[in-house]
Design an enzyme around this catalytic site. Structure first.
Site, PDB file in Angstrom:
ATOM      1  N   TYR A 102     -41.603  40.731  -3.365  1.00  0.00           N
ATOM      2  CA  TYR A 102     -41.748  39.377  -2.822  1.00  0.00           C
ATOM      3  C   TYR A 102     -41.354  38.377  -3.910  1.00  0.00           C
ATOM      4  CZ  TYR A 102     -44.145  35.820   0.160  1.00  0.00           C
ATOM      5  OH  TYR A 102     -44.456  34.752   0.976  1.00  0.00           O
ATOM      6  N   CYS A 103     -40.410  37.490  -3.594  1.00  0.00           N
ATOM      7  CA  CYS A 103     -39.999  36.414  -4.495  1.00  0.00           C
ATOM      8  C   CYS A 103     -39.543  36.977  -5.836  1.00  0.00           C
ATOM      9  CB  CYS A 103     -41.140  35.404  -4.631  1.00  0.00           C
ATOM     10  SG  CYS A 103     -40.679  33.867  -5.478  1.00  0.00           S
ATOM     11  N   VAL A 104     -40.124  36.512  -6.940  1.00  0.00           N
ATOM     12  CA  VAL A 104     -39.681  36.954  -8.265  1.00  0.00           C
ATOM     13  C   VAL A 104     -39.871  38.458  -8.444  1.00  0.00           C
ATOM     14  CG1 VAL A 104     -41.903  36.420  -9.337  1.00  0.00           C
ATOM     15  CG2 VAL A 104     -39.871  36.504 -10.739  1.00  0.00           C
TER      16      VAL A 104
END
Length: 610
Positions: free
Chosen positions: A343-345
């Site tokens: 998720y994301c980074v």
């Protein structure tokens, strides 16, 4: 800032508060009979809203709250309070200038035309309350503001001879400025604030000051009732056990709810910029619980918030942590591979992890990879790029003297991307209107910040956001291995949010062009959070799919089919297509069962650390 009188953030903001208090008293003087700056008057009935003594008492209470805060600031304020004061000071100063220079203009307009019965040309939800139209003063005021905001934005858009990145920064700065200058943020120019002050006999102003001082002390804007949610009690409540831990993370395994489960387990890597329980807010919203109910063995990584002991942590450590978690699950359940979500980074990092595993000949450790709003190509990374230049990167380094960045700085940055929704609406409700805090689990999570290792954060900003090196083969390396995304052949599912301000869909789309294996792209309705956390039972939003080859996001959208509701079942169908083998949920598939040594109950210790 210097130490001379009137130059510290507290001094400046104190002057602003005095200006605001005097302005409010000026507006109320015809009702209260209290002259600006007169202070309290003895005697009278404090329950009578028209009694000057009552309003004097209110003013004294507000002033005392502020003076007490100033006296205690040196010993009780936490890191970040000074920066919050500076933000609030600039807000107040800008509004003061606007009021002083603009009132003459507004009054002259009112003198010529005070008819507010006509349809107003500009509409904005900030001014939806009828009180903004009932009195000509407020109608002209907010219409003038909206007109000027349009003109300022247009003037910036029409600038020529300026570098694109600087143009974007200027456009963003002007938007932030015009948002801050909105008349609903200032007591004298917000009819709702004045009406509520009269209605509550000034108690709203006192409560607003209390809220302000609490936030200044915390160094963070409060969005929700801080006592409304407790980890493991009414948020992050899906049953499970911590089965592995390192200095960077704990690994949670959730208890199965079905007799049979998919043979390939799932590990979720949430971003260490936030707490993992965004995917386990409550039973109705929990992706974790839903996946377990579909027969998936779910593991979750809970990252430790950085402190001085992790000052040496760099990106290599997070990549090694992902590999460690994958290997721990494989060994624990005696399986050859896992499904992985980033998720994301953590999705950006998962891509680097996959590339390293591929180069080492270990790609088969990950059966599939799913990316939630994650970027690998940062050329079109959106408004966050406005915070990435040498000066701002250097400033962030100076804010991290002990080797970690206070998470409140990152939270403030993300909030600025949606300033009206996540900053200014709460300034109005919390400080000016003195309203009680709502109990909202998503906002509680949003304010539950985590600290970041400075070395990792600095290299992340420079190498990925600024220089976009991850997409250049062998430009970056980690754990002694050069990273080449084109080596990734793992079947991948890429999800983007149509309204995502943090990882814009165009930026996420570019991931599809950097892997060699099969990639399924899916566009979800809403943004960075609601676009992901959208359970089927909620029956909200929509998603778009397109199995045809698409050269761009525009092509994908042009030929896409829209589906109502949650995309989670669509993802699960894709996951099962990759491997639908099922086994009994026995043995260590049930964490903490007989003979299984575990560390502690979910949600574990790390998520509670500040």
């Amino acid at each position: 800032m210097g130490d001379s009188p009137g130059t510290t953030p507290a001094d400046i903001f104190g002057q602003i508060l005095k200006f605001q208090t005097d302005a409010l008293q000026t507006m109320l003087a015809p009702i209260t009979g209290l002259a600006p700056g007169t202070g309290g008057v003895k005697g009278g009935n404090p329950a009578d809203a028209s009694d000057p003594a009552h309003w004097g008492n209110v003013g004294e209470r507000i002033q005392r709250l502020w003076l007490d805060f100033q006296q205690n600031q040196g010993t009780t304020a936490v890191p970040g309070a000074a920066q919050w004061l500076t933000l609030m000071s600039s807000w107040g100063n800008a509004q003061k200038r606007m009021m002083e220079d603009g009132m003459a203009v507004w009054q002259s307009v009112l003198a010529q035309n005070g008819d507010a019965s006509r349809e107003l040309p500009r509409h904005d939800r900030r001014f939806a309350d009828p009180k903004w139209r009932e009195q000509p003063l407020y109608a002209v005021l907010h219409q003038t503001y909206l007109m000027l905001a349009e003109q300022m934005a247009g003037a910036v858009d029409n600038l020529t001879g300026i570098a694109p990145d600087k143009h974007d920064q200027l456009r963003f700065a002007v938007r932030m400025l015009t948002e801050a200058l909105s008349p609903d943020h200032f007591p004298l120019t917000n009819p709702l604030v004045i009406d509520r002050a009269i209605e509550t006999k000034g108690e709203s102003l006192v409560k607003g000051m209390e809220h302000l001082i609490q936030d200044l002390t915390r160094g963070q804007l409060t969005h929700t009732d801080p006592e409304a949610f407790k980890l493991g009690e009414n948020i992050a409540v899906t049953p499970g056990k911590v089965v592995h831990e390192s200095r960077l993370f704990q690994l949670i395994q959730y208890t199965p709810t079905t007799e049979k489960v998919l043979a390939v387990p799932l590990v979720i890597f949430p971003p260490w910029i936030n707490r993992f329980y965004i995917l386990d807010l409550n039973p109705a919203k929990s992706f974790v619980r839903w996946a377990a109910e579909q027969g998936v063995t779910v593991f979750m990584v809970s990252w430790k918030s950085a402190d001085a002991s992790t000052a040496d942590v760099v990106w290599d450590d997070y990549i090694r942590a992902q590999i460690e978690a994958i290997d721990a699950i494989r060994a624990r359940l005696k399986v050859p591979a896992v499904h992985a979500i980033g998720y994301c980074v953590a999705g950006t990092t998962l891509a680097a992890t996959l590339a390293i595993l591929a180069r080492r000949g270990e790609a088969d450790k990950v059966r599939t990879a799913t990316f939630f709003t994650a970027q690998v190509d940062f050329e079109k990374a959106g408004e966050l790029r406005n915070f990435i230049d040498e000066q701002q990167i250097a400033t962030l380094a100076k804010l991290s003297p002990e080797g970690y960045l206070d998470g409140r700085y990152m939270a403030a940055t993300f909030n600025l991307l949606r300033g009206n929704d996540l900053i200014w609406s709460y300034v109005v409700n919390n400080y000016l209107l003195g309203k009680d805090y709502p109990a909202f689990d998503l906002l509680h999570w949003n304010g539950d910040t985590t600290n970041l290792p400075t070395k990792w954060h600095q290299s992340y900003l420079k190498d990925l956001y600024r220089d976009n090196r991850l997409i250049v083969a062998d430009s970056l390396s980690a754990d002694g291995v050069a990273i080449d995304l084109s080596l990734i052949e793992t079947p991948s599912f890429v999800q983007a949010g149509r309204e995502d301000h943090i990882a814009p869909p165009e930026s996420v789309w570019r991931t599809t062009g950097h892997f060699s294996g099969p990639v399924k792209f899916m566009l979800a309705g809403s943004g960075h959070i609601a676009g992901v956390v959208n359970p089927p039972a909620a029956n909200k939003y929509q998603y778009w799919t397109n199995d045809a080859q698409s050269a761009s996001l525009e092509d994908f959208i042009a030929g896409a089919q829209e589906h109502p509701g949650s995309w989670w079942p669509y993802w699960l169908e894709w996951l099962r297509e990759q491997d639908n083998t099922q086994i009994a949920a026995t043995g260590k598939r049930v964490p903490g069962s007989k003979g299984d040594a575990v560390i502690e109950d979910a949600p574990g210790r790390y998520v509670r650390m500040r």
